[in-house]
Scaffold this motif. Structure first.
Motif, short mmCIF file in Angstrom:
data_model
loop_
_atom_site.label_atom_id
_atom_site.label_comp_id
_atom_site.label_asym_id
_atom_site.label_seq_id
_atom_site.Cartn_x
_atom_site.Cartn_y
_atom_site.Cartn_z
N ASN A 18 0.82 -1.21 0.00
CA ASN A 18 0.00 0.00 0.00
C ASN A 18 0.85 1.26 0.00
O ASN A 18 0.43 2.31 -0.50
CB ASN A 18 -0.93 0.00 1.21
N VAL A 19 2.06 1.19 0.56
CA VAL A 19 2.95 2.34 0.53
C VAL A 19 3.38 2.62 -0.90
O VAL A 19 3.35 3.77 -1.37
CB VAL A 19 4.18 2.08 1.42
N TRP A 20 3.77 1.58 -1.62
CA TRP A 20 4.24 1.77 -3.00
C TRP A 20 3.10 2.15 -3.94
O TRP A 20 3.30 2.93 -4.88
CB TRP A 20 4.94 0.50 -3.48
N SER A 21 1.90 1.60 -3.69
CA SER A 21 0.76 1.99 -4.54
C SER A 21 0.35 3.44 -4.29
O SER A 21 -0.25 4.07 -5.17
CB SER A 21 -0.43 1.05 -4.27
N SER A 22 0.68 3.98 -3.10
CA SER A 22 0.42 5.39 -2.83
C SER A 22 1.51 6.28 -3.42
O SER A 22 1.23 7.41 -3.86
CB SER A 22 0.32 5.62 -1.32
N LEU A 23 2.73 5.79 -3.43
CA LEU A 23 3.85 6.58 -3.96
C LEU A 23 3.83 6.68 -5.47
O LEU A 23 4.14 7.74 -6.05
CB LEU A 23 5.17 5.97 -3.51
N TYR A 24 3.44 5.58 -6.14
CA TYR A 24 3.53 5.55 -7.61
C TYR A 24 2.78 6.70 -8.29
O TYR A 24 3.36 7.42 -9.10
CB TYR A 24 3.05 4.20 -8.13
N PRO A 25 1.49 6.92 -7.99
CA PRO A 25 0.78 8.02 -8.69
C PRO A 25 1.36 9.39 -8.37
O PRO A 25 1.29 10.30 -9.21
CB PRO A 25 -0.66 7.88 -8.22
N LEU A 26 1.93 9.56 -7.17
CA LEU A 26 2.53 10.85 -6.83
C LEU A 26 3.78 11.10 -7.68
O LEU A 26 3.99 12.21 -8.19
CB LEU A 26 2.89 10.89 -5.35
N TYR A 27 4.59 10.08 -7.82
CA TYR A 27 5.76 10.20 -8.70
C TYR A 27 5.34 10.48 -10.13
O TYR A 27 5.90 11.35 -10.82
CB TYR A 27 6.58 8.91 -8.66
N ARG A 28 4.34 9.74 -10.59
CA ARG A 28 3.88 9.89 -11.97
C ARG A 28 3.34 11.30 -12.22
O ARG A 28 3.69 11.94 -13.23
CB ARG A 28 2.80 8.85 -12.25
N ASP A 29 2.50 11.79 -11.34
CA ASP A 29 1.87 13.09 -11.54
C ASP A 29 2.85 14.24 -11.37
O ASP A 29 2.60 15.35 -11.87
CB ASP A 29 0.69 13.26 -10.58
N SER A 30 3.94 14.01 -10.64
CA SER A 30 4.94 15.06 -10.45
C SER A 30 6.05 15.01 -11.50
O SER A 30 7.02 15.77 -11.40
CB SER A 30 5.56 14.96 -9.05
#
Length: 414
Positions: free
Chosen positions: A164-176
């Motif tokens: 769940n940590v990585w699934s939360s980080l992925y979209p943030l990295y992508r959108d930034s």
């Protein structure tokens, strides 16, 4: 987290109290049992009954009602019965009410240790900590995307095996715009969750955009693996449509995007793809009304319905005919329904998404369908005895420009 552990502590205190509570009444119970055994007169009563029966036997022998052999046999039975009754009343000495008390602290410690270890293995402490961090950032007046990423990166270092940590980080990295970091986070998520088509589609898409919309060998390998597991994976089909559009292959782009629309539950994504199809259609010189029709239909089935000659004349010409497409498992509502009359047969009809009864069940969602044609005697959709029926199994859903599928109405519903 503090409140959570306080709650756990209270539950453990309750459990330990339940373990200790029987000892509190042990002394009282021991005294009651001891008093009962001291005043138990069961053995005396059994002896008194034996004596009365023996006296009765002796009187019978004296009167001559029984002989000596019968007397000896009955006396032996009485003595044996007395021994059995008095043996059951013999009890072992009571143990001290203090015995076993040393085992209680050991059990209490074992319960506490087992509870903590079980929660660490099976509980969701990491998810709760992740939720707390996200809420702290959202409630911070100075909240920002970099702040959220920084806090989640700290959580990733603290609990690297929490998907769940990585699934939360992925979209943030992508959108930034941090493509490489997004790829690393997604690959870590795939390691933890497995190579599911949805995750592979995400990875193929992000690699495609990081490579400047280029279908590299690595991206192509991910596309092949994803479509092998799920031929209708919408992210991959949408990406293939983008690649075809960039190369000027507008017809292929339209085909990919139409198939992708069927797999998207998000109306916004489906709307964006329809807009892309509109642009591709204009590049091909297709009129807007033709474009609207093509978009609404998508893949479908062309059906040629006819009535068996032996059944002609059984029903009136104005009887209602239902042409229905269903999924092969029969788990979904009807995917497409067309309605006509018996007088119109033989008839060729095209079933597609424009004949869907709801957005939750569309013909474009399946690769194969079962075709059912029914002539209703009542005009209602519910089958009844006397209706005429025909069907066809395993019909492929796709291009509707080919040869139609023949379905013959050749049976009567019993």
């Amino acid at each position: 987290m503090t409140l959570l552990w306080v709650a756990f502590g209270l539950l453990l205190v309750l459990a330990l109290w339940l373990l200790v509570s029987p000892l509190r009444g042990a002394r009282t119970l021991h005294a009651a049992q001891q008093d009962f055994e001291a005043n138990d007169r069961t053995a005396d009563q059994n002896v008194a009954i034996f004596r009365r029966r023996l006296a009765s036997l002796e009187a019978a022998l004296a009167r001559g009602e029984i002989d000596q052999a019968r007397f000896d046999e009955d006396r032996l039975d009485l003595e044996r019965s007395l021994l059995e009754d008095t043996e059951a009343t013999q009890r072992r000495p009571l143990k001290s009410p203090l015995s076993g008390r040393l085992a209680v602290p050991l059990v209490m410690v074992a319960v506490v240790i087992a509870s903590v270890l079980w929660y660490q293995q099976q509980g969701a402490e990491g998810d709760l900590r992740l939720f707390t961090v996200q809420q702290e950032v959202r409630n911070n007046p100075e909240r920002s995307l970099p702040m959220m990423i920084e806090r989640l990166e700290q959580e990733a270092a603290r609990q690297p095996d929490n998907p769940n940590v990585w699934s939360s980080l992925y979209p943030l990295y992508r959108d930034s715009g941090q493509g490489d970091e997004a790829i690393d986070a997604l690959e870590r998520l795939i390691e933890l969750e497995g190579r599911h088509p949805a995750l592979l589609g995400e990875l193929a898409q992000i690699r495609f955009f990081v490579a400047n919309r280029t279908l590299t060998d690595e991206v192509q390998a991910l596309v092949d693996e994803t479509l092998d597991k799920d031929p209708r994976q919408p992210l991959v089909l949408g990406m293939l449509g983008i690649h075809a559009f960039d190369e000027g292959r507008y017809e292929q782009a339209i085909e990919h995007w139409r198939r992708a629309i069927a797999g998207f539950d998000d109306p916004g994504s489906a709307r964006a793809l329809r807009e892309g199809i509109a642009v591709a259609q204009r590049r091909l010189g297709v009129a807007s009304d033709e474009l609207e029709t093509a978009q609404s239909r998508g893949p479908g089935i062309q059906v040629r319905v006819s009535l068996d000659a032996e059944l002609r004349g059984l029903l009136d010409d104005d009887a209602t005919v239902f042409v229905v497409a269903r999924d092969m498992e029969g788990e979904l509502p009807p995917l497409a329904v067309a309605r006509t009359t018996l007088s119109e047969l033989p008839l060729t009809v095209t079933l597609d998404d424009s004949h869907a009864m709801s957005d939750a069940a569309r013909l474009s969602q399946v690769e194969e369908a079962r075709l059912m044609v029914r002539v209703s005697t009542s005009g209602q959709a519910t089958p009844q005895a006397g209706d005429l029926f025909g069907d066809r199994q395993g019909v492929a859903v796709g291009d509707t420009d080919g040869e139609p599928i023949d379905v013959v109405i050749d049976r009567v519903v019993e």
